[in-house]
Design a protein around this motif. Structure first.
Motif, short mmCIF file in Angstrom:
data_model
loop_
_atom_site.label_atom_id
_atom_site.label_comp_id
_atom_site.label_asym_id
_atom_site.label_seq_id
_atom_site.Cartn_x
_atom_site.Cartn_y
_atom_site.Cartn_z
N UNK A 241 0.82 -1.21 0.00
CA UNK A 241 0.00 0.00 0.00
C UNK A 241 0.86 1.26 0.00
N UNK A 242 2.07 1.17 0.57
CA UNK A 242 2.98 2.31 0.46
C UNK A 242 3.28 2.63 -1.00
N UNK A 243 3.51 1.59 -1.79
CA UNK A 243 3.79 1.79 -3.21
C UNK A 243 2.60 2.41 -3.92
N UNK A 244 1.39 1.97 -3.57
CA UNK A 244 0.19 2.54 -4.19
C UNK A 244 0.08 4.02 -3.88
N UNK A 245 0.23 4.37 -2.59
CA UNK A 245 0.08 5.77 -2.17
C UNK A 245 1.15 6.65 -2.80
N UNK A 246 2.36 6.14 -2.95
CA UNK A 246 3.44 6.96 -3.49
C UNK A 246 3.44 7.03 -5.02
N UNK A 247 3.09 5.92 -5.66
CA UNK A 247 3.17 5.88 -7.12
C UNK A 247 1.97 6.54 -7.80
N UNK A 248 0.79 6.37 -7.21
CA UNK A 248 -0.41 6.88 -7.87
C UNK A 248 -0.34 8.38 -8.20
N UNK A 249 0.04 9.25 -7.25
CA UNK A 249 0.15 10.68 -7.61
C UNK A 249 1.16 10.94 -8.72
N UNK A 250 2.26 10.16 -8.71
CA UNK A 250 3.28 10.35 -9.75
C UNK A 250 2.75 9.99 -11.13
N UNK A 251 1.75 9.09 -11.19
CA UNK A 251 1.17 8.68 -12.47
C UNK A 251 0.02 9.59 -12.88
N UNK A 252 -0.89 9.87 -11.96
CA UNK A 252 -2.12 10.59 -12.30
C UNK A 252 -1.88 12.07 -12.53
N UNK A 253 -1.09 12.70 -11.64
CA UNK A 253 -0.91 14.16 -11.75
C UNK A 253 -0.27 14.56 -13.07
N UNK A 254 0.82 13.92 -13.53
CA UNK A 254 1.38 14.30 -14.85
C UNK A 254 0.39 14.09 -16.00
N UNK A 255 -0.41 13.00 -15.90
CA UNK A 255 -1.39 12.76 -16.97
C UNK A 255 -2.40 13.89 -17.03
N UNK A 256 -2.87 14.32 -15.85
CA UNK A 256 -3.86 15.41 -15.82
C UNK A 256 -3.26 16.70 -16.34
N UNK A 257 -2.02 17.01 -15.90
CA UNK A 257 -1.39 18.25 -16.34
C UNK A 257 -1.12 18.25 -17.84
N UNK A 258 -0.49 17.17 -18.31
CA UNK A 258 -0.18 17.10 -19.75
C UNK A 258 -1.46 17.07 -20.58
N UNK A 259 -2.44 16.28 -20.13
CA UNK A 259 -3.71 16.20 -20.86
C UNK A 259 -4.42 17.53 -20.91
N UNK A 260 -4.36 18.29 -19.80
CA UNK A 260 -5.02 19.60 -19.78
C UNK A 260 -4.37 20.56 -20.76
N UNK A 261 -3.03 20.56 -20.76
CA UNK A 261 -2.32 21.44 -21.70
C UNK A 261 -2.63 21.06 -23.14
N UNK A 262 -2.56 19.76 -23.42
CA UNK A 262 -2.85 19.30 -24.78
C UNK A 262 -4.30 19.61 -25.15
N UNK A 263 -5.21 19.43 -24.18
CA UNK A 263 -6.62 19.70 -24.46
C UNK A 263 -6.87 21.15 -24.79
N UNK A 264 -6.25 22.05 -24.01
CA UNK A 264 -6.43 23.49 -24.27
C UNK A 264 -5.86 23.87 -25.63
N UNK A 265 -4.64 23.37 -25.91
CA UNK A 265 -4.02 23.68 -27.21
C UNK A 265 -4.84 23.11 -28.36
#
Length: 654
Positions: free
Chosen positions: A16-40
């Motif tokens: 569960x430590x791996x889940x808690x630590x890895x999930x933000x590293x995966x989801x947050x970049x996807x949201x940020x990159x996707x938002x930028x790409x979506x706006x552009x």
């Protein structure tokens, strides 16, 4: 708060430590990159749709102006032809009347009749002739006395004025007296005949000739609108043109309309004939007045049609048609041509909502798998260590990985059992050998792709022949066949670029070679609307080259030219001799290539096509250079492209 967070994480298991630590590293970049790409992407979609829609409105406005101008020019020519024809008819009538007077004059001179009888006979003949619906022949003396007239005979009309105040009778008499013998002259003047019930003046034309023996000006006259100005015909033609323009739709509910500079609607699907000069939009702006004053440009205004719950923004391209003093306008609602961009936007938003959720599920699953892979060896090591601590030195740790845990297990096993450690090392080396062999094998996979592709193409062609185009699955099979061919071409291009064979040089007639290739390429789908012109030099000697490879060069260049002329065009294939070189020139009038793309056009994998591989021109350049030649390209956007292949007439030996 961070202290409590760390404390919470410390209490979790490793999984569960791996889940808690890895999930933000995966989801947050996807949201940020996707938002930028979506706006552009959304901005680019709106920009592209706006430019395309404005270009469509511009095109429709130009198209309407062309229609009106064609109609105007057509009737200008039509009127001119009829005018010349009618003037000749009037001149003929005038000459006939003149000849009648001349024949009666000769009878009088010969003593057969008296002068009064001669003039009476001429007057009677002139009165019987009608010109058009209300035209007639008349004769007037140089003093303005009407000798012959259907209604006012005997009157003096020397001081008669037309509707503009011009002394047209004096002008006509003076002109007749100055004319050469036998010359027929003309005069046009506005005239309102109350006897015929005219409420407005109409233009009248008269052809006249001077008869000096009796001091008569003999004339034939008629109204223009009864002769070459066929107003009814023009009106019918204009109404038909209006129907064509009104039938043109712009988007879903947009339309074309036309008005004069005073705001009177001359063309409109619903409000034709009405005046909207002072009409205002939803904000109270007099948009019609602005269009009438500026006459040419763009305008946006909010407009609410009956039935609409709220006003919608409308964009209009308007242009001036000077011959009729009309303003032609093409309008459409913005939300209609933004519809596709809005769909793209919502697709992007939907994707951005679903993507983190899907990626999160996948990430959680992978983390659990990873944690299992990591924690199980550790648990196993702990168990072995406990057994060794209890004195069981024969216990061995299972080494299943080559990472840090594997190294730790291998070291531990080395302390307990050297032989087992050696065996594990040998197994590791064997595994590495397999991976190396697998790498070599993967480099040849591209050569084997053609085999399954050939099977797919064979079955797709078989199924395509078994069913007709009306079958629902026909398009799917056709798409499978087309995409399989595309994959096969990509693989073939890769292999061709990687291993272009050394050319087999033989003397060949370049003109015959190009002629065969042009005839072959003309049947390709990209060349159906393209006119191919051959301009082959007759003094070109045989050239040493590889015929198959040069065919590939010519076909690539011809098909590239055809693809650049989607709406049809003209391709000139020319040969020439320039010094010690033979020139193969391919000139098209297609879309052209942008300057920034022209610098990279021969780079491998660079392409401006939506479905291109970027290898065709790279292979072409490679073949030409292997023939000790050069390839040059000149292009202008919107005008076309010229590709010149230079081959030496006397290449050096390979």
């Amino acid at each position: 708060m961070s202290r409590y967070l760390f404390r919470f994480i410390k209490k979790l298991s490793l999984r569960w430590k791996m889940v808690v630590l890895v999930m933000p590293l995966v989801i947050i970049p996807i949201i940020l990159v996707g938002s930028v790409i979506g706006v552009i992407a959304s901005r680019q979609a709106y920009l592209g749709v706006t430019q395309t829609s404005k270009a469509d409105l511009e095109h429709m406005a130009d198209f309407t102006l062309d229609l009106l101008n064609s109609h105007h020019q057509q009737f200008q020519v039509y009127r001119q032809d009829k005018r010349e024809s009618f003037k000749k008819d009037l001149a003929t009538l005038t000459d006939i009347a003149y000849n009648l007077a001349d024949s009666q004059k000769h009878l009088f001179q010969d003593g057969h009749i008296t002068l009064e009888s001669a003039k009476a006979e001429v007057k009677e003949g002139l009165r019987k002739v009608n010109v058009g619906e209300s035209g007639y022949l008349f004769a007037i003396t140089s003093k303005g006395d009407l000798e012959v007239h259907v209604a006012r005979e005997g009157e003096n009309i020397l001081d008669e004025q037309d509707e503009c105040g011009r002394y047209f009778i004096r002008e006509m008499i003076q002109s007749a007296l100055q004319s050469d013998p036998g010359e027929v002259r003309y005069i046009i003047y506005p005239w309102r005949n109350a006897i015929l019930g005219d409420t407005n003046p109409r233009r009248k034309i008269a052809a006249y000739r001077y008869f000096p023996e009796w001091d008569w000006v003999i004339a034939a006259s008629s109204y223009l609108e009864e002769t070459y100005e066929d107003l009814a015909f023009e009106t019918r033609s204009l109404e038909e043109l209006k129907k064509k323009i009104n039938a043109k739709k712009v988007g879903l509910t947009g339309y074309i309309f036309g008005m004069d500079s005073k705001g009177n609607f001359k063309i409109h699907p619903e409000a034709e004939g009405q005046n909207f000069f002072d009409a205002t939009d939803f904000k109270g702006n007099a948009f019609i007045r602005e269009m009438c004053e500026k006459k040419n440009g763009w305008i946006r205004y909010p407009w609410k049609n009956p039935g609409d719950t709220a006003p919608r923004m409308k964009i209009v391209r308007y242009a001036y048609f000077e011959p009729w003093d009309w303003i032609v306008a093409v309008g459409s609602y913005e939300d209609e041509f933004y519809r596709e961009a809005n769909l793209i936007k919502w697709r992007i938003v939907t994707t951005m909502l679903l993507l983190p959720f899907i990626v999160g599920l996948v990430a959680v699953s992978l983390v659990f798998v990873a944690s299992k892979i990591l924690t199980e060896p550790i648990n196993h090591m702990i168990g072995v260590i406990r057994k060794v601590k209890g004195g069981r030195m024969d216990e061995q740790m299972d080494v299943e990985t080559s990472d840090e845990l594997g190294e730790l297990a291998a070291t531990f096993n080395h302390m307990t059992r050297i032989i087992k450690s050696n065996q594990e090392m040998e197994a590791t080396l064997a595994q590495q050998g397999k991976m190396a062999s697998l790498g070599v094998l993967s480099s040849g996979v591209a050569h084997e792709i053609n085999n399954p592709l050939g099977v797919i193409l064979g079955y797709a062609s078989y199924l395509e022949k078994k069913i007709g185009p009306e079958d629902p699955t026909y398009n799917f099979i056709h798409e499978i066949k087309r995409e399989s061919k595309r994959c096969k071409k990509i693989v073939q291009d890769l292999l061709s670029y990687a291993r272009t064979p050394k050319p087999s040089m033989e003397e060949a007639d370049v003109n015959d070679l190009l002629s065969q290739i042009v005839d072959f390429a003309a049947n390709h789908t990209d060349m159906h609307n393209v006119e191919v012109v051959k301009e082959f030099a007759t003094d070109l000697p045989p050239v040493r080259l590889d015929g198959d490879q040069m065919r590939q060069v010519a076909i690539n260049l011809i098909l590239n030219a055809g693809a650049a002329m989607e709406d049809g065009g003209r391709l000139v294939v020319r040969t020439a001799r320039e010094g010690k070189d033979a020139l193969l020139v391919f000139r098209d009038d297609g879309a052209g290539i942008a300057p920034e793309d022209l610098e990279r056009i021969f780079e491998p994998f660079f392409t401006t096509k939506a479905r291109g591989t970027g290898l065709g021109l790279a292979i072409t350049k490679q073949i030409v250079e292997q023939h000790q030649g050069r390839i040059e390209m000149e292009s202008t956007v919107g005008q076309g492209t010229t590709v010149t292949v230079r081959l030496p007439l006397e290449p050096e030996d390979f």
